[in-house]
Design a protein around this motif. Structure first.
Motif, PDB file in Angstrom:
ATOM      1  N   ALA A   1       0.823  -1.212   0.000  1.00 23.95           N
ATOM      2  CA  ALA A   1       0.000   0.000   0.000  1.00 23.95           C
ATOM      3  C   ALA A   1       0.858   1.263   0.000  1.00 23.95           C
ATOM      4  O   ALA A   1       0.423   2.314  -0.487  1.00 23.95           O
ATOM      5  CB  ALA A   1      -0.933  -0.002   1.213  1.00 23.95           C
ATOM      6  N   ALA A   2       2.078   1.150   0.538  1.00 26.78           N
ATOM      7  CA  ALA A   2       2.993   2.292   0.563  1.00 26.78           C
ATOM      8  C   ALA A   2       3.726   2.464  -0.763  1.00 26.78           C
ATOM      9  O   ALA A   2       4.465   3.440  -0.939  1.00 26.78           O
ATOM     10  CB  ALA A   2       4.006   2.132   1.688  1.00 26.78           C
ATOM     11  N   GLY A   3       3.553   1.509  -1.676  1.00 32.28           N
ATOM     12  CA  GLY A   3       4.189   1.618  -2.980  1.00 32.28           C
ATOM     13  C   GLY A   3       5.302   0.640  -3.247  1.00 32.28           C
ATOM     14  O   GLY A   3       6.005   0.764  -4.263  1.00 32.28           O
TER      15      GLY A   3
ATOM     16  N   GLU B   1       9.118   3.445  13.318  1.00 35.32           N
ATOM     17  CA  GLU B   1       7.725   3.248  13.733  1.00 35.32           C
ATOM     18  C   GLU B   1       7.606   1.885  14.419  1.00 35.32           C
ATOM     19  O   GLU B   1       8.250   0.913  14.010  1.00 35.32           O
ATOM     20  CB  GLU B   1       6.789   3.302  12.526  1.00 35.32           C
ATOM     21  CG  GLU B   1       6.697   4.654  11.869  1.00 35.32           C
ATOM     22  CD  GLU B   1       5.900   5.658  12.686  1.00 35.32           C
ATOM     23  OE1 GLU B   1       5.196   5.236  13.631  1.00 35.32           O
ATOM     24  OE2 GLU B   1       5.975   6.857  12.374  1.00 35.32           O
ATOM     25  N   VAL B   2       6.767   1.798  15.440  1.00 35.76           N
ATOM     26  CA  VAL B   2       6.652   0.555  16.211  1.00 35.76           C
ATOM     27  C   VAL B   2       5.189   0.222  16.507  1.00 35.76           C
ATOM     28  O   VAL B   2       4.329   1.108  16.544  1.00 35.76           O
ATOM     29  CB  VAL B   2       7.431   0.639  17.548  1.00 35.76           C
ATOM     30  CG1 VAL B   2       8.911   0.867  17.307  1.00 35.76           C
ATOM     31  CG2 VAL B   2       6.862   1.725  18.466  1.00 35.76           C
ATOM     32  N   VAL B   3       4.961  -1.073  16.725  1.00 33.56           N
ATOM     33  CA  VAL B   3       3.689  -1.555  17.257  1.00 33.56           C
ATOM     34  C   VAL B   3       4.001  -2.545  18.371  1.00 33.56           C
ATOM     35  O   VAL B   3       4.726  -3.520  18.150  1.00 33.56           O
ATOM     36  CB  VAL B   3       2.822  -2.249  16.184  1.00 33.56           C
ATOM     37  CG1 VAL B   3       1.651  -2.979  16.832  1.00 33.56           C
ATOM     38  CG2 VAL B   3       2.313  -1.234  15.172  1.00 33.56           C
TER      39      VAL B   3
ATOM     40  N   LYS C   1       7.321   7.706   4.684  1.00 25.49           N
ATOM     41  CA  LYS C   1       8.115   8.797   5.245  1.00 25.49           C
ATOM     42  C   LYS C   1       9.478   8.890   4.555  1.00 25.49           C
ATOM     43  O   LYS C   1       9.913   7.956   3.881  1.00 25.49           O
ATOM     44  CB  LYS C   1       8.339   8.589   6.749  1.00 25.49           C
ATOM     45  CG  LYS C   1       7.086   8.572   7.585  1.00 25.49           C
ATOM     46  CD  LYS C   1       7.408   8.663   9.061  1.00 25.49           C
ATOM     47  CE  LYS C   1       8.479   7.696   9.504  1.00 25.49           C
ATOM     48  NZ  LYS C   1       8.764   7.785  10.957  1.00 25.49           N
ATOM     49  N   ASP C   2      10.157   9.988   4.798  1.00 24.85           N
ATOM     50  CA  ASP C   2      11.563  10.112   4.428  1.00 24.85           C
ATOM     51  C   ASP C   2      12.367   9.245   5.386  1.00 24.85           C
ATOM     52  O   ASP C   2      12.379   9.473   6.592  1.00 24.85           O
ATOM     53  CB  ASP C   2      11.989  11.576   4.547  1.00 24.85           C
ATOM     54  CG  ASP C   2      13.473  11.793   4.296  1.00 24.85           C
ATOM     55  OD1 ASP C   2      14.171  10.838   3.877  1.00 24.85           O
ATOM     56  OD2 ASP C   2      13.946  12.929   4.521  1.00 24.85           O
ATOM     57  N   LEU C   3      13.044   8.218   4.870  1.00 23.56           N
ATOM     58  CA  LEU C   3      13.755   7.260   5.721  1.00 23.56           C
ATOM     59  C   LEU C   3      15.230   7.586   5.885  1.00 23.56           C
ATOM     60  O   LEU C   3      15.989   6.775   6.411  1.00 23.56           O
ATOM     61  CB  LEU C   3      13.599   5.847   5.140  1.00 23.56           C
ATOM     62  CG  LEU C   3      12.179   5.274   5.163  1.00 23.56           C
ATOM     63  CD1 LEU C   3      12.137   3.931   4.447  1.00 23.56           C
ATOM     64  CD2 LEU C   3      11.671   5.130   6.584  1.00 23.56           C
TER      65      LEU C   3
END
Length: 266
Positions: free
Chosen positions: A49-51, A172-174, A206-208
């Motif tokens: 989904a992010a590409g 990012e975390v879950v 995001k910009d990584l």
């Protein structure tokens, strides 16, 4: 073209709290094999989904024969089993990838963040890198940095997500669960599965450029084993020193050489 690499373990998936549940020979394993597969599937969906044009998945728990391949999306490529390379849980990763995603990871040895806390195996009490007790996230995140590949996302127990954020706040975390002694406290898996999908997508949009795990210039390694005989055996690896009856040390300026030593001594 966006290429995403996913490394998946099981001890950090939602709800798991017993070693028996990680063992293919135990009846309860099937439930958590399914959960591991679903968390990885959601990460794949989020990446697409992010590409992402390519999604490469490394099954990185125990036999590396856990993920149910037909339940992954058709665009995912699955690496099963162990190559025998120094890359271990990161086999297949190279500098052509745009991001790394960690799914189902867990707190390091000597941590109360997970009832299954360990680092690499249960023969050792700890691995320290420059004085810090290392998690598998750190060991593998540093390998990604060695290849200049950013870490976009991590899911696992709450304590590990805090460690990851301390290591690099841009990751990012879950948190799939919280360790409490020998127990695990988890929200419904549908909730955390959805969060994994959504946050993987967000992390990759995001910009990584700020998501590289800091790679030290020098590595001072210390490994303490449960059995002194294992430390003695490991001390014969070139560059290793026996510094106490159960502990060895190793130093290098090259992280790849650290991984070579880990291959033979962890």
């Amino acid at each position: 073209m966006m290429k995403v690499y996913i490394s998946a373990d099981i001890e950090g998936v939602n709800g798991i709290c017993s070693w028996q549940e990680t063992d293919a020979a135990h009846p309860r394993y099937q439930e958590f094999k399914e959960q591991m597969t679903e968390e990885v599937r959601r990460a794949c969906v989020g990446a697409k989904a992010a590409g992402a044009d390519a999604v490469f998945v490394k099954d990185a728990h125990d036999s590396a024969l856990n993920i149910i391949s037909h339940k992954l999306p058709e665009y995912a490529v699955l690496h099963r089993g162990w190559e025998g390379s120094v890359c271990s849980m990161m086999a297949g990763l190279d500098s052509s990838f745009d991001a790394v995603v960690f799914v189902g990871y867990h707190s390091p040895s000597q941590s109360d963040g997970n009832s299954l806390s360990h680092t690499m195996n249960t023969r050792i009490n700890y691995v320290k890198i420059n004085g810090e007790v290392a998690s598998e996230f750190l060991i593998n995140g540093l390998y990604a940095s060695y290849l200049n590949v950013p870490v976009a996302f991590l899911s696992g127990d709450l304590r590990l997500t805090e460690i990851a954020k301390k290591t690099n706040p841009h990751i990012e975390v879950v948190a799939t669960k919280e360790g409490r002694g020998g127990a695990a406290v988890s929200r419904h898996p549908n909730v955390t599965n959805k969060e994994i999908e959504e946050k993987v997508k967000a992390s990759l949009q995001k910009d990584l450029s700020q998501n590289i795990v800091p790679l030290p210039r020098r590595f001072d390694i210390e490994i303490q084993y449960r059995r002194p005989v294992d430390a003695l055996d490991a001390s014969f690896f070139p560059g290793c020193k026996l510094i106490s009856s159960d502990t060895i040390s190793f130093q290098s300026d090259d992280y790849y050489q650290v991984l070579v030593m880990f291959k033979f001594n962890l």
